[in-house]
Design an enzyme around this catalytic site. Structure first.
Site: not given
Length: 348
Positions: A164, A190, A192
């Protein structure tokens, strides 16, 4: 879904948990949506998830087959789109022998989509990044992370988080060097949580399912921030439309730091008897690290033990007027929808 002359939006990875909720918001607001799938056999599954979310008409929904691992069809995928919301990415659920099996597809996929978007004259791309690109690999960090922070890829971090970080940095570099006016904004969620509309859901939701089903007595001492998927979808649309969002990163977080045990307590509070198997105690860090040696699925968790992963959501609130739900509401929604899924699967 209202009739509208609103523009076409490409949403990549349309079968994913976040992507479905984004498409739900777009369709509700009258946008035409084209979504990419690696396999077209999942079209009915996506429609079913959207139908569960309240969509009744599908005239504005188009599907196209496209895979992040090759160039095929991406020029057609972006054709005529004013905006692209790039959600698709390798997920942390798979155990990889080599970290590059996750890192390279994430980076190459982002660049593939950005090039196609630029060449097609797309106005703006909104990239779904992650907290994993912001707050990982820092020892003894104090205070909430903000959009100015980047994860430390030189540290021993999980390949998903590294992927990421590298993918998002590559995206910003592409915009600087060869974007030719293409706009970019990123959303960095953050953990989910929120309503599950089908069998495709987030890593955080999977941890809730494990709590509900496993009969495990203990949870690791992990402290994280959480956000509702409906609010993540809202933030993507704000990042897509608002002029102020161009060139900016936005953390999607309720800015409430909870332990795994806090989540367990919320599930018990809202689910009653359905949460009877939820753990009631925490496991010492030394044991989690020892178990992770033999259970690869615990290795990412082991790297997060003892870390301060609190976040600030002030930028999204101040700049875009974003107003997220509480973490408790998001977690309760996950639990209730997960119980429904578990019961339906037992019947079938």
């Amino acid at each position: 879904m209202a009739e509208s002359n609103k523009p076409l939006v490409l949403v990549t990875g349309g079968s994913g948990f976040i992507a479905v909720h984004i498409m739900l918001k777009l369709l509700e607001q009258g946008y035409r949506v084209r979504t990419s799938l690696r396999t077209m056999s999942r079209q009915d599954e996506v429609r079913d998830m959207l139908r569960s979310g309240g969509v009744t008409r599908f005239e504005g929904l188009l599907f196209i087959q496209a895979d992040l691992s090759n160039d095929h069809n991406w020029d057609e995928a972006v054709k005529g789109a004013e905006y692209v919301i790039h959600v698709a990415s390798p997920t942390p659920n798979k155990v990889y022998k080599d970290e590059n099996e996750m890192i390279q597809p994430a980076r190459d996929g982002v660049l593939r989509v950005l090039r196609a978007a630029r060449d097609a004259g797309v106005k703006r791309v909104v990239l779904t990044s992650a907290f994993g690109a912001i707050g990982v690999g820092h020892k003894n960090h104090k205070g909430p992370y903000t959009e100015k922070d980047w994860s430390n890829t030189d540290a021993s971090i999980h390949p998903y988080q590294k992927s990421k970080t590298i993918a998002e940095k590559a995206a910003w570099e592409f915009i600087r060097q060869e974007g030719n006016g293409l706009e970019l904004a990123t959303v960095n969620p953050v953990g989910v949580m929120g309503p599950i509309l089908g069998n495709d859901y987030s890593h955080s939701n999977s941890s809730v399912r494990q709590m509900l089903e496993s009969n495990q007595k203990y949870v690791p001492k992990i402290y994280s921030d959480y956000v509702d998927v409906r609010d993540v979808a809202d933030l993507h649309l704000l990042a897509m439309l608002r002029p102020e969002a161009n060139g900016e990163r936005f953390i999607a977080s309720s800015a409430e730091t909870l332990s795994m045990l806090d989540i367990a307590n919320i599930l018990r509070k809202h689910l009653g008897e359905d949460a009877k198997n939820v753990p009631k105690s925490e496991l010492p860090n030394i044991l989690v690290r020892a178990i992770a040696i033999f259970k690869p699925q615990l290795r990412m968790i082991a790297t997060l033990l003892g870390q301060d992963m609190s976040t600030s959501n002030q930028k999204a609130k101040r700049l875009l007027g974003w107003t997220p739900r509480s973490a408790e509401e998001a977690i309760a929604a996950t639990g209730k929808s997960m119980i429904k899924i578990i019961k339906e699967q037992k019947k079938s």
